[in-house]
Structure formats: structure tokens, C-alpha cells
Scaffold this motif. Sequence first.
Motif, PDB file in Angstrom:
ATOM      1  N   LYS A  44       2.181   1.694 -11.032  1.00 18.50           N
ATOM      2  CA  LYS A  44       1.343   2.284 -10.240  1.00 18.50           C
ATOM      3  C   LYS A  44       1.796   1.676  -8.871  1.00 18.50           C
ATOM      4  O   LYS A  44       1.659   2.893  -7.670  1.00 18.50           O
ATOM      5  CB  LYS A  44       0.149   1.479 -10.643  1.00 18.50           C
ATOM      6  CG  LYS A  44      -1.717   2.271  -9.522  1.00 18.50           C
ATOM      7  CD  LYS A  44      -2.407   1.416  -9.197  1.00 18.50           C
ATOM      8  CE  LYS A  44      -3.749   2.491  -9.139  1.00 18.50           C
ATOM      9  NZ  LYS A  44      -5.493   1.306  -8.575  1.00 18.50           N
ATOM     10  N   ALA A  45       1.946   0.868  -8.285  1.00 15.72           N
ATOM     11  CA  ALA A  45       2.572   0.442  -6.952  1.00 15.72           C
ATOM     12  C   ALA A  45       3.560   1.875  -6.515  1.00 15.72           C
ATOM     13  O   ALA A  45       3.692   2.385  -5.898  1.00 15.72           O
ATOM     14  CB  ALA A  45       2.821  -0.624  -6.927  1.00 15.72           C
ATOM     15  N   PHE A  49       3.767   4.761  -4.324  1.00 12.55           N
ATOM     16  CA  PHE A  49       4.613   4.563  -3.012  1.00 12.55           C
ATOM     17  C   PHE A  49       5.213   5.893  -3.042  1.00 12.55           C
ATOM     18  O   PHE A  49       5.615   6.538  -1.777  1.00 12.55           O
ATOM     19  CB  PHE A  49       5.656   3.279  -3.177  1.00 12.55           C
ATOM     20  CG  PHE A  49       6.530   3.597  -2.050  1.00 12.55           C
ATOM     21  CD1 PHE A  49       6.385   2.821  -0.902  1.00 12.55           C
ATOM     22  CD2 PHE A  49       8.460   3.776  -2.303  1.00 12.55           C
ATOM     23  CE1 PHE A  49       7.746   2.377   0.385  1.00 12.55           C
ATOM     24  CE2 PHE A  49       8.623   3.787  -1.427  1.00 12.55           C
ATOM     25  CZ  PHE A  49       9.200   3.210  -0.248  1.00 12.55           C
ATOM     26  N   ASN A  50       5.660   6.663  -3.803  1.00 12.89           N
ATOM     27  CA  ASN A  50       6.425   7.514  -3.951  1.00 12.89           C
ATOM     28  C   ASN A  50       5.370   8.753  -4.142  1.00 12.89           C
ATOM     29  O   ASN A  50       6.339  10.188  -2.998  1.00 12.89           O
ATOM     30  CB  ASN A  50       6.758   8.274  -5.299  1.00 12.89           C
ATOM     31  CG  ASN A  50       8.006   7.091  -5.879  1.00 12.89           C
ATOM     32  OD1 ASN A  50       9.031   6.777  -4.913  1.00 12.89           O
ATOM     33  ND2 ASN A  50       8.450   6.408  -7.661  1.00 12.89           N
ATOM     34  N   ASN A  51       3.736   8.893  -3.650  1.00 15.99           N
ATOM     35  CA  ASN A  51       3.304   9.857  -3.487  1.00 15.99           C
ATOM     36  C   ASN A  51       2.503   9.968  -2.055  1.00 15.99           C
ATOM     37  O   ASN A  51       3.264  10.939  -0.752  1.00 15.99           O
ATOM     38  CB  ASN A  51       1.877   9.828  -4.191  1.00 15.99           C
ATOM     39  CG  ASN A  51       2.189   9.944  -5.737  1.00 15.99           C
ATOM     40  OD1 ASN A  51       2.642  10.910  -6.557  1.00 15.99           O
ATOM     41  ND2 ASN A  51       1.129   9.595  -6.234  1.00 15.99           N
ATOM     42  N   ASP A  55       4.601  13.265   0.490  1.00 11.93           N
ATOM     43  CA  ASP A  55       2.965  13.955   1.872  1.00 11.93           C
ATOM     44  C   ASP A  55       3.550  13.620   2.839  1.00 11.93           C
ATOM     45  O   ASP A  55       3.066  14.707   3.758  1.00 11.93           O
ATOM     46  CB  ASP A  55       1.810  13.227   1.140  1.00 11.93           C
ATOM     47  CG  ASP A  55       1.328  12.944   0.110  1.00 11.93           C
ATOM     48  OD1 ASP A  55       1.417  13.957  -0.379  1.00 11.93           O
ATOM     49  OD2 ASP A  55       0.405  12.393  -0.024  1.00 11.93           O
ATOM     50  N   ILE A  56       4.781  13.434   3.177  1.00  4.38           N
ATOM     51  CA  ILE A  56       4.832  13.475   4.763  1.00  4.38           C
ATOM     52  C   ILE A  56       6.211  14.248   5.154  1.00  4.38           C
ATOM     53  O   ILE A  56       7.200  13.550   3.533  1.00  4.38           O
ATOM     54  CB  ILE A  56       4.989  12.309   5.735  1.00  4.38           C
ATOM     55  CG1 ILE A  56       5.696  11.198   4.800  1.00  4.38           C
ATOM     56  CG2 ILE A  56       3.982  11.205   5.682  1.00  4.38           C
ATOM     57  CD1 ILE A  56       5.707   9.953   5.934  1.00  4.38           C
ATOM     58  N   ASP A  57       6.816  15.058   5.574  1.00  2.00           N
ATOM     59  CA  ASP A  57       7.912  15.491   5.945  1.00  2.00           C
ATOM     60  C   ASP A  57       8.740  14.915   7.409  1.00  2.00           C
ATOM     61  O   ASP A  57       8.772  14.572   8.150  1.00  2.00           O
ATOM     62  CB  ASP A  57       8.174  16.647   6.347  1.00  2.00           C
ATOM     63  CG  ASP A  57       9.426  17.494   6.810  1.00  2.00           C
ATOM     64  OD1 ASP A  57      10.084  17.050   6.267  1.00  2.00           O
ATOM     65  OD2 ASP A  57       8.653  18.541   6.446  1.00  2.00           O
TER      66      ASP A  57
END
Length: 76
Positions: A44-45, A49-51, A55-57
Motif C-alpha cells: 500500500k505504501a 508513493f508511486n501515485n 501526480d507531479i511533473d
Amino acid sequence: MTENDKILINAFLDNEASLEEVQYVENLIEKNDEALQYLNMLKKANIEFNNFFEDIDLSKNFQKEKSIFIRSALKF
């Protein structure tokens, strides 16, 4: 579950465990609820973390910082 078990579960999840360690962890998570919960918590972590980084460039922020640095350096 020991601290060494946690280390092995981390290695297992990161595909860094040896065949013997993989077998040990698979047996551990099959028989030990705490080990299974720990594995699921790590999964889950990792997903969160990957999500976050999807979400940021980071390249835009880097380019902005790079141009600010270059302008500052040219003024010097």
C-alpha cells in the motif's frame, strides 16, 4: 515476526531476495498474519508513493529551478 523477517519481506517485495529467502517469506506470510499484514502495508505504501510522484511533473520544477539558477549565475 522478527526484524530480520521484516527485512526479508522488504527484499521479497523489491525482488531482491534469493530463492531460499523467497521460499521462507512465502511460507511466513502464509502462516503468520502479522507478516501478511506487514507485506500488505508495504504494498500500500509503495502504491501511494508511486501515485504521489505520478501526480507531479518533476521535470517542470527542475526546468524552472534551472532557469532561475542560470539567470542568477549570469548576473554574477
